[in-house]
Design an enzyme around this catalytic site. Structure first.
Site, mmCIF file in Angstrom:
data_model
loop_
_atom_site.group_PDB
_atom_site.id
_atom_site.type_symbol
_atom_site.label_atom_id
_atom_site.label_comp_id
_atom_site.label_asym_id
_atom_site.label_seq_id
_atom_site.Cartn_x
_atom_site.Cartn_y
_atom_site.Cartn_z
ATOM 1 N N SER A 183 3.618 3.619 -8.769
ATOM 2 C CA SER A 183 2.595 2.585 -8.849
ATOM 3 C C SER A 183 3.127 1.218 -9.283
ATOM 4 C CB SER A 183 1.473 3.037 -9.781
ATOM 5 O OG SER A 183 1.994 3.474 -11.010
ATOM 6 N N HIS A 211 -1.698 6.561 -4.915
ATOM 7 C CA HIS A 211 -1.473 5.342 -4.122
ATOM 8 C C HIS A 211 -1.045 5.638 -2.691
ATOM 9 C CE1 HIS A 211 -2.009 2.260 -7.217
ATOM 10 N NE2 HIS A 211 -1.498 3.143 -8.057
ATOM 11 N N LYS A 241 -9.043 4.475 -5.381
ATOM 12 C CA LYS A 241 -8.178 3.427 -4.835
ATOM 13 C C LYS A 241 -8.545 3.173 -3.366
ATOM 14 C CE LYS A 241 -5.069 3.712 -8.572
ATOM 15 N NZ LYS A 241 -4.576 4.814 -9.372
HETATM 16 C C1 LIG Z 1 -4.820 5.385 -10.704
HETATM 17 C C2 LIG Z 1 -3.943 6.544 -10.845
HETATM 18 C C3 LIG Z 1 -4.425 7.748 -11.368
HETATM 19 C C4 LIG Z 1 -5.806 7.885 -11.936
HETATM 20 O O1 LIG Z 1 -6.776 7.967 -10.940
HETATM 21 P P1 LIG Z 1 -8.312 7.734 -11.301
HETATM 22 O O2 LIG Z 1 -9.037 8.453 -10.245
HETATM 23 O O3 LIG Z 1 -8.549 6.254 -11.264
HETATM 24 O O4 LIG Z 1 -8.543 8.308 -12.655
HETATM 25 C C5 LIG Z 1 -3.568 8.830 -11.404
HETATM 26 N N1 LIG Z 1 -2.295 8.729 -10.966
HETATM 27 C C6 LIG Z 1 -1.798 7.582 -10.449
HETATM 28 C C7 LIG Z 1 -0.400 7.535 -9.960
HETATM 29 C C8 LIG Z 1 -2.598 6.455 -10.394
HETATM 30 O O5 LIG Z 1 -2.100 5.311 -9.925
#
Ligand SMILES: *Cc1c(COP(=O)(O)O)cnc(C)c1O
Length: 393
Positions: A183, A211, A241
């Site tokens: 990320s 992602h 996302k």
């Molecule tokens: C955003 C993210 C999460 C968390 O996801 P949510 O559904 O927003 O709780 C988990 N792992 C990674 C790599 C992320 O970027």
């Protein structure tokens, strides 16, 4: 008793403020669109995870409205008791079909998936092996296990093999866990190599594709991207996302689903999604399959932006995806670059220590399928102006 039991609240906060480490979240005054209103100013959004602009898609909005009318505002319960509605199951079926896995379980969030599932898959007598740059929600999931931990340097397959070789005779279960798309840098985990090593040493594989979903593999995620769909034991993902809604998921075998829904405490002990959320999730999966143009535009924008930033002299690091860093080195330079961009109407946030190494501060640009060529050119012009002013390019 002279102790002030809550003095730490203010003390801790003040210390953060003194070091410029506190969060000061900016407020959106309307929808999260590629051009949106943030604190009284129209800006081009470069730091939202809404990759495909699906949060504003008329079909998702209508699905959410209709479901609220038909099923109500809330689900009334946790999933195992009375909070499983037919639409929750429809989402799971649609996701499994789209991703090419046998089955799927939806959690409240991606964080709840990692925090609830990782500590059930490994425990005492087992080992979990992590990439050094894995996301905080995996790290917290790992902290909840009684399993031993191994770490390999970022994407270093030689080191992973060494840890696996050492672990193989000593432990009952072995699990390798990695982000799919990292990320902070936007680079992609070498899943086929991880899978091959894991098979050799009898290890489970768990990928956090937060992602990658909606982005890689024409939207279906990292499994499809590498042509190994259904082979990774756990493909974890999020609806928060690219899917434009909220929610977490674990895709894999029916054995995994049966196990996970009986063991994950975050799933068992926390309320299920409101019907509007489930309906929007389902519509997001359908839109991704029926309207490939969103994913295509996202990648066109990504390629254009990376090319233009590079030819201006910006270092975009190791990116292979719509996460495009603009490296600055020192933290204060990243903060100044972000402020300069904001003054030019570009909302892009700096990422600084401790989220990345001290000398690897950057602006993290998040591409969006809804950005027009004009939006991108405006951002590129702002980068050129501020970048030159600060001596970065
Ligand atoms: C955003 C993210 C999460 C968390 O996801 P949510 O559904 O927003 O709780 C988990 N792992 C990674 C790599 C992320 O970027």
């Amino acid at each position: 008793m002279t102790r002030n039991p809550t003095a730490f609240l203010k003390d801790t906060y003040n210390e953060l403020v003194d070091n410029n480490w506190d969060w000061r979240p900016k407020t959106l005054e309307g929808p999260s669109t590629p051009r949106c209103m943030v604190e009284g100013k129209e800006v081009i959004m470069f730091c939202s995870n809404n990759y495909l602009n699906l949060s504003n898609h008329p079909r998702l909005i209508k699905a959410a409205q209709d479901a609220a009318g038909k099923y109500g505002a809330g689900s009334g319960s946790v999933r195992p008791i009375a909070g499983t509605m037919d639409i929750h199951l429809e989402v799971e079926k649609a996701v499994a079909e789209f991703k090419g896995t046998e089955d799927c379980l939806i959690y409240q969030t991606g964080f709840a998936t990692n925090a609830g599932l990782v500590p059930q898959l490994v425990g005492k007598g087992d080992i979990v092996i992590s990439d050094a740059l894995n996301h905080g929600s995996i790290i917290d999931g790992v902290r909840l296990t009684k399993a031993d931990r191994g770490i390999y340097a970022h994407k270093d397959m030689g080191e992973l093999e060494k840890v696996l070789k050492d672990a193989d005779p000593k432990y009952n279960r072995i699990m390798v866990v990695s982000d799919g798309v990292f990320s902070m840098d936007g680079d992609v985990a070498p899943m086929p190599e991880i899978l091959k090593l894991a098979q050799e040493y009898g290890a489970m594989t768990y990928v956090d594709d937060a992602h990658g979903e909606g982005v890689l593999g024409k939207g279906a995620g990292i499994g499809k991207h590498f042509g190994i769909e259904g082979k990774i034991d756990v493909e974890m993902g999020t609806f928060s996302k690219a899917f434009g809604v909220v929610g977490g998921l674990a895709a894999g075998s029916t054995d995994l689903r049966n196990f996970a829904l009986n063991k994950s405490r975050t799933w068992l002990l926390s309320g299920s999604h409101p019907p509007a959320v489930a309906a929007a999730q389902l519509e997001a999966v359908r839109v991704l399959q029926e309207e490939p143009e969103h994913n295509r535009r996202l990648w066109e924008n990504t390629e254009y932006f990376i090319k233009e930033m590079g030819s201006m002299g910006f270092d975009t690091g190791f990116t292979e995806t719509p996460i495009v860093p603009a490296m600055t080195g020192p933290s204060d330079l990243a903060v100044k670059l972000s402020e300069g961009l904001w003054n030019e109407g570009i909302y892009a946030l700096p990422i600084v220590f401790p989220m990345v190494a001290r000398d690897a501060a950057r602006i993290r640009n998040m591409m969006n399928a809804g950005h027009t060529r004009e939006d991108l050119d405006e951002a590129i012009a702002a980068y050129e102006k501020v970048g030159k002013h600060l001596g970065i390019i």
